[in-house]
Enzyme design. Sequence first.
Site, mmCIF file in Angstrom:
data_model
loop_
_atom_site.group_PDB
_atom_site.id
_atom_site.type_symbol
_atom_site.label_atom_id
_atom_site.label_comp_id
_atom_site.label_asym_id
_atom_site.label_seq_id
_atom_site.Cartn_x
_atom_site.Cartn_y
_atom_site.Cartn_z
ATOM 1 N N GLY A 1 0.792 -1.220 0.000
ATOM 2 C CA GLY A 1 0.000 0.000 0.000
ATOM 3 C C GLY A 1 0.826 1.272 0.000
ATOM 4 O O GLY A 1 1.960 1.313 -0.498
ATOM 5 N N SER A 2 0.268 2.304 0.612
ATOM 6 C CA SER A 2 0.816 3.668 0.482
ATOM 7 C C SER A 2 2.160 3.893 1.161
ATOM 8 O O SER A 2 2.742 4.965 1.021
ATOM 9 C CB SER A 2 -0.195 4.666 1.039
ATOM 10 O OG SER A 2 -1.397 4.611 0.309
ATOM 11 N N THR A 3 2.647 2.910 1.910
ATOM 12 C CA THR A 3 3.970 3.084 2.526
ATOM 13 C C THR A 3 5.045 3.338 1.479
ATOM 14 O O THR A 3 6.071 3.946 1.776
ATOM 15 C CB THR A 3 4.351 1.840 3.348
ATOM 16 O OG1 THR A 3 4.170 0.664 2.549
ATOM 17 C CG2 THR A 3 3.515 1.728 4.611
#
Length: 676
Positions: free
Chosen positions: A382-384
């Site tokens: 995801g957005s990490t």
Amino acid sequence: MKKKRRKSQLSTRINLLFCIVFFLFAVLILRLGLVQIVRGEEYKREAEEIQDVSVENPVPRGKIYDSSYRSIVDNVPLEAITYTRFEDDPEKTLSVARKLAKMIDKPIEDVTERDKKDYWILTNKKKAEAKVPQEEIEKKELSDKEAYELQLKRITEKDLSSLSKQDEEIIAIKIAMDGGYKQTPQVIKGEGVTKEEYARVSENLADLPGVNTTVLWERSYVYDDLLRSLLGNITSEGEGLPEEKLQHFLVREYSRSDRVGKSYLEARYEETLNGEKERVEYINNEEGDIIGTESIQEGERGRDLVLTIDMELQKAVEESLTRNLKTYQGEPYLDRAFAIMMNPKTGDILAMGGKRFEKNENEKEEIKDFALGNLVSSYGMGSTVKGATILAGLDSGAITPNTMFLDEPLYIASTPKKGSYSNNLGTLGINGALAKSSNVYMFKTVIEMAGTKYIRNGSLQIGPKTFEQLRNYYGQFGLGVETGLDLQNEFTGYKGSEFNPGLALDLSIGQYDTYTPLQLVQYVSTIANDGYRVRPQLVKEIREATIEEDKRGKVLHATEPEILNRISMKDEYIDIVQRGFRSVMTTGTAKQFASKSYKPAGKTGTAQSLYTEGEGPNVETYNVTLVGYAPYDNPEVAFAVVVPYAISSDNPMSKNIGMDILDAYFEQNEDKEDAQ
């Protein structure tokens, strides 16, 4: 005439002498032939029986310590009874087995029907011969092997019923004695040897040729299940050298029955942890009987490993993982969680925790160690990964530090609507895009990198080249490539094989390719370390073994930090992302960290994922993730938390675990400083 007669007599004597010498030589040659050819093997066996023979006895493996020299893996002495076979003589072996059976209790659960039949034939020779008469053997022209197999087949249950429990113990002992190789000690009884048994056998060694009472060494794991999967295992007494690495070990002078590391740290550092075996010579008399032993080489235990892991921090990490998994045990698919902490400047792994639910033998679920999952399992993160996407956009010239994008839903032909978790994020710069986790900012960055334009309901011209470009940038941080950790079986993740435009946008927000928790912590460490990617390290030192428990051995090797690469981005670009990561934890998606005195920076992530079990259908779930480091202005520690298969994108587990482990790290450091 007299002269001729004397000459004739001399010639006769010389001929006679020559014949005698020739006859003696012929007898000598015949005798030598008899000795070498006819009875050579017999004399050779007799010589070998009389000759003194040396055997090797095991020594303790090296110990494994944590970074503060707390013992993690130790050795426990185990009194044992062994047998070394010097010749193939079933009668002698049987005689010793009978004597031993009167002195020790030997478990019989592994004795098979075939073992009983072999024993019955050995102890009932006339009855066994009657099962297959000589006339039948000659008539059918049976080989010895065929005749023996026929004997086995004709032994009845009634025949075997004559065997007593004592006989079965003798069989079990003989099986152990016959196992393995000549001149290699075989364990007759290891676990469960009583003091009385040990003493009885020790007192009667003179009547038990080949038998010895000795000490074996078992691995002891001081912290029980903590970090257990990563420490690895050694082979059992029965396994010996693994078949797939047999030649590797034999050329290094291992014996086939040696116990060796077979997985992870125990296997990777086998030649370090393995000691120098004791060599003992068995003294024989003229009849070939063993009359004593003599040590000809003292043993030395293996060298010690000192890990970078702090076991007190590891304990805190695993307690948090376990506690949170229990809290969310009601979720049907959330069965695991990971947390890994690393020094971003040196690469030292400070803690590597992994836990998952596993069914035990009673089909009940238990939480077991899965630290290994940090390097052998991968997930959409995801957005990490958005920090890497921003830096890719800046380095490629697709965006500048001042680029602003409107966060709005994107409508692309033949692709589902693309947007952020909220449609009210407004116009954002890089800092706001990271703090509020804007998907659209990343999408528009990739569109610019591809050199195409977004037109509502139109198609995007994004091909394999953009995928390759993004992956090359991500690889600079350690995403999708080997991290360099010195352990086998590291997984590099899954790279999607399709190249449609919508998937390129998914790739930019961590929802296409998969990465391991280890790759994720290396990625965030690279950002924390001003763009320098360092090799993760699990081993801090290798030390000489010492006899004194409270003393450390001499350092033989100390691991130094190793920079693998420096990312291609400018310092000012890295600083922009670092400030964005700090905003995430003060005003953004992880603002619950804002009050922490250790001033963290980081990035949250949520990835849509599919959970599949067996032949069942795919179930939509979410991977919730968190990466970070602290303090933001002088990082001491970087971390990654991965919680796969949650049923809600709002699951707070990753943030709860992240806060737990950062709190534990700084509290323990404060305690260490106070103690000094």
